[in-house]
Design a protein around this motif. Structure first.
Motif, mmCIF file in Angstrom:
data_model
loop_
_atom_site.group_PDB
_atom_site.id
_atom_site.type_symbol
_atom_site.label_atom_id
_atom_site.label_comp_id
_atom_site.label_asym_id
_atom_site.label_seq_id
_atom_site.Cartn_x
_atom_site.Cartn_y
_atom_site.Cartn_z
ATOM 1 N N ARG A 158 0.829 -1.209 0.000
ATOM 2 C CA ARG A 158 0.000 0.000 0.000
ATOM 3 C C ARG A 158 0.861 1.255 0.000
ATOM 4 N NH1 ARG A 158 -2.983 -2.846 3.833
ATOM 5 N NH2 ARG A 158 -2.100 -1.579 5.520
ATOM 6 N N HIS B 1 0.775 3.989 -2.923
ATOM 7 C CA HIS B 1 0.417 5.399 -2.742
ATOM 8 C C HIS B 1 1.521 6.336 -3.217
ATOM 9 C CE1 HIS B 1 -3.438 4.801 -0.859
ATOM 10 N NE2 HIS B 1 -2.925 4.011 0.083
ATOM 11 N N LEU C 217 1.350 6.213 -7.005
ATOM 12 C CA LEU C 217 0.154 6.906 -7.485
ATOM 13 C C LEU C 217 0.337 8.421 -7.382
ATOM 14 C CD1 LEU C 217 -2.743 6.778 -8.548
ATOM 15 C CD2 LEU C 217 -3.532 6.674 -6.165
ATOM 16 N N SER C 218 0.882 8.874 -6.258
ATOM 17 C CA SER C 218 1.110 10.318 -6.090
ATOM 18 C C SER C 218 2.047 10.852 -7.156
ATOM 19 C CB SER C 218 1.683 10.606 -4.701
ATOM 20 O OG SER C 218 0.751 10.259 -3.701
ATOM 21 N N HIS D 152 -3.521 -3.054 -8.859
ATOM 22 C CA HIS D 152 -3.034 -3.368 -7.512
ATOM 23 C C HIS D 152 -3.885 -4.427 -6.832
ATOM 24 C CE1 HIS D 152 -0.911 -2.662 -3.759
ATOM 25 N NE2 HIS D 152 -2.092 -2.570 -3.136
ATOM 26 N N LEU E 164 -8.681 0.848 0.835
ATOM 27 C CA LEU E 164 -7.856 1.360 -0.264
ATOM 28 C C LEU E 164 -8.734 2.040 -1.327
ATOM 29 C CD1 LEU E 164 -4.998 1.537 -1.453
ATOM 30 C CD2 LEU E 164 -5.469 -0.613 -2.634
ATOM 31 N N ARG F 283 -9.874 5.398 -0.066
ATOM 32 C CA ARG F 283 -8.794 6.395 -0.044
ATOM 33 C C ARG F 283 -8.466 6.882 -1.459
ATOM 34 N NH1 ARG F 283 -2.908 5.753 2.977
ATOM 35 N NH2 ARG F 283 -2.162 7.862 2.470
ATOM 36 N N VAL F 284 -8.413 5.925 -2.405
ATOM 37 C CA VAL F 284 -8.116 6.313 -3.795
ATOM 38 C C VAL F 284 -9.235 7.185 -4.355
ATOM 39 C CG1 VAL F 284 -7.798 5.441 -6.141
ATOM 40 C CG2 VAL F 284 -6.635 4.334 -4.222
ATOM 41 N N ARG G 67 -8.600 10.676 -3.169
ATOM 42 C CA ARG G 67 -7.412 11.231 -3.818
ATOM 43 C C ARG G 67 -7.701 11.569 -5.281
ATOM 44 N NH1 ARG G 67 -1.984 8.085 -2.768
ATOM 45 N NH2 ARG G 67 -1.249 9.966 -3.796
#
Length: 582
Positions: free
Chosen positions: A83, A87, A90-91, A114, A230, A233-234, A237
């Motif tokens: 994870r 992240h 992804l960022s 993922h 997850l 959260r995604v 974001r």
């Protein structure tokens, strides 16, 4: 508890474990860190990771009697590492993107890869909160249908499940065919998109249901708490990145629009086909454009610091200053005036000035701004029109006098009413044709070959090639054009009735030239008939002869002669041409 064989306890992982057991039973110890195994848990296969060692156990004789396995589950640690890496990656990926659609697709691809899903995507909800639209989504491979470019009514998936989303709760369905919230009534909708299980994270912003991030599977699937967290959260974001991109794009578009507007205004200010001048409260130029410099003949540097009345014709200053004073005292908001500038080289330039005022926030005048159009050509046109009307009045009077003379002479020389009518009509028609040519040229004159062509056209039918015209380009003033038109008409009429055009063999040769050795130059025109009946001098002169010999000579201020040669009539004209017409 009775012992059971290893492969019966964990049959789903035996294929991975058996080689390790065989090696241990053969006397070889093995160690594996974070070994990935898919195990059946909660009725569904689940990804797990273990760190383990398999060692042989020997009896007193040294023979292998068994195996010792030391095992620690590291699933939580491995998933946490995954994870964290996910992240970070992804960022980094989202930071490189500036288009909302590209951001949504990148987030969906990263998430779907993922957690090994079939399809992931980001959909936006319309203002009514009834329809979801997907611009682009990610699918595992080509066998999974994409939902990109589609818009679907939310309630078609079942009011109960959509109610959870509208309430801001993440929707988790492990098998839509067994979930009571879906029901049989809405199973067809799920089947139409190839979805059996899913996670959908809703995004409620400012009290409105705005978007969703969805993860779909074509088969039943148990979703772990880690996967659900997850996805949530995604989703947030993705929303933040998409909205950031939209704000940045809007700002870029506004900065670009501002630059374009500034460039456009600057270009317009400089290149508009009108002078623009900004003056302070005392009338002194603060800023001018290139067109104003062209109108006045002064450079930008020469104009700045001057007052506008420095350029204004003395006779026009008083009215202009009075109106400007009213403008600066806020007694008026705008005014328009026509006046004259004195060009730098001394000539007058007529302009139309439209003036207005710019105030500060408190309403106090800051400066005046004027748009100046050069109307010199319009003024010239107006003066020309006035002169033209006066000239037209004069010419109409002359034409009426000509008509009166035609009518009088025709009536005097004709014997029957039919002759009178035909002669009068033909002569007036010839006069009309000449007027048409002059009108096309705004009565500034006419070309001789156009006058001749219009006059002889009616006589050419059936006589092709028998009227031959030869001559260069000669421009006639209106008076000469009308006189020659009537003369050629009379000659042609006479030729048709009595002369070369009255039989089948006669010809007419009309030619002219300009003798430039004379001052002023002379127009030399000759009408000669051949092949017609034998010609004898008439016992009396008719209107046509008098028109040609007297009126034509008078109107042309020249000499006209008619010769009644036996072989055919000959008419010669010598007339001075105004030098302005050459």
């Amino acid at each position: 508890m009775p012992c059971r064989p290893f492969q019966e306890v964990w049959p789903e992982i035996w294929d991975h474990i058996e080689p390790l057991v065989i090696r241990a039973m053969a006397g070889e110890a093995t160690f594996h860190e974070n070994l990935h195994l898919v195990m059946e848990r909660h009725g569904f296969p689940e990804d797990t990771w273990y760190t383990s060692s398999y060692s042989p156990v020997r009896d007193d004789s040294g023979a292998i009697a068994g195996m010792f396995c030391a095992c620690t589950e590291t699933t939580e640690k491995v998933q946490a590492d995954h994870r964290a890496r996910f992240h970070v990656e992804l960022s980094e990926r989202l930071a490189t993107l500036s288009e909302p659609c590209a951001i949504a697709l990148a987030a969906a691809r990263a998430l779907g890869s993922h957690i090994n899903a079939d399809r992931t995507g980001y959909g936006e909800i319309n203002a009514t909160e009834q329809v979801v639209a997907v611009e682009q989504d990610w699918t595992r491979d080509a066998s999974v249908a994409s939902l990109a470019g589609e818009a679907r009514i939310l309630d078609a998936f079942g009011p109960a499940v959509i109610a959870e989303l509208r309430a801001g709760r993440t929707l988790i369905v492990e098998d839509c065919l067994a979930d009571p919230r879906v029901g049989q009534d809405h199973a067809a909708t799920w089947a139409s998109i190839g979805c059996r299980s899913l996670i959908v994270a809703p995004l409620i912003k400012e009290g409105r249901f705005r978007a969703i991030l969805y993860v779909h599977e074509a088969r039943p699937r148990h979703w772990t708490a880690t996967e659900i967290m997850l996805v949530e959260r995604v989703a947030h974001r993705t929303w933040d990145a998409v909205e950031r991109a939209r704000i940045e794009k809007d700002l870029r578009d506004r900065e670009a629009a501002l630059r374009q507007n500034e460039q456009r205004l600057r270009a317009t200010y400089e290149h508009v086909f009108a002078g623009i001048g900004e003056v302070d409260r005392s009338g002194r130029f603060l800023r001018v454009n290139e067109r104003l410099c062209t109108i006045t003949g002064y450079s930008r540097e020469e104009l700045l610091g001057r007052t506008f009345w420095d350029l204004t014709h003395l006779d026009d200053r008083e009215v202009d200053l009075e109106r400007f004073s009213h403008l600066m005292l806020a007694k008026s908001d705008t005014y328009t005036v026509e006046k004259r500038y004195i060009h730098k080289d001394g000539h007058e330039v007529w302009v139309e000035v439209a003036a207005s005022r710019v105030d500060d926030p408190s309403g106090e005048p800051l400066y005046g701004i004027s748009v100046i159009q050069d109307i010199s050509e319009r003024k010239k046109a107006e003066e020309h029109q006035r002169l033209l009307i006066n000239e037209l009045n004069h010419r109409v009077k002359n034409t009426l006098a000509t008509v009166q003379s035609i009518a009088t002479q025709t009536l005097r020389g004709s014997e029957t009413p039919l002759e009178v009518r035909e002669a009068l009509e033909s002569r007036l028609f010839a006069l009309s044709r000449a007027h048409n040519v002059l009108t096309r040229e705004s009565w500034e004159g006419a070309l001789l070959h156009e006058i001749v062509g219009d006059v002889i056209e009616p006589y050419g039918n059936g006589r092709e090639g028998r009227i031959r015209v030869q001559g260069g380009r000669v421009h006639l003033v209106p008076r000469m054009a009308l006189a020659l038109s009537m003369a050629v008409h009379e000659l042609a009429t006479n030729a048709v009735k009595y002369g070369a055009l009255s039989n089948a063999a006669g010809e007419v040769h009309l030619s002219w030239m300009v003798d430039h050795t004379k001052s002023p130059p002379l127009l030399l025109l000759r009408w000669q008939e051949t092949g017609g009946p034998r010609v004898t001098r008439p016992t009396r002169k008719g209107f046509g002869s008098r028109l040609i010999e007297r009126s034509l000579a008078h109107d042309l201020n020249g000499e006209v002669g008619i010769e009644y040669a036996p072989t055919g009539l000959i008419c010669s004209v010598e007339a001075p041409l105004p030098t302005s017409m050459l």
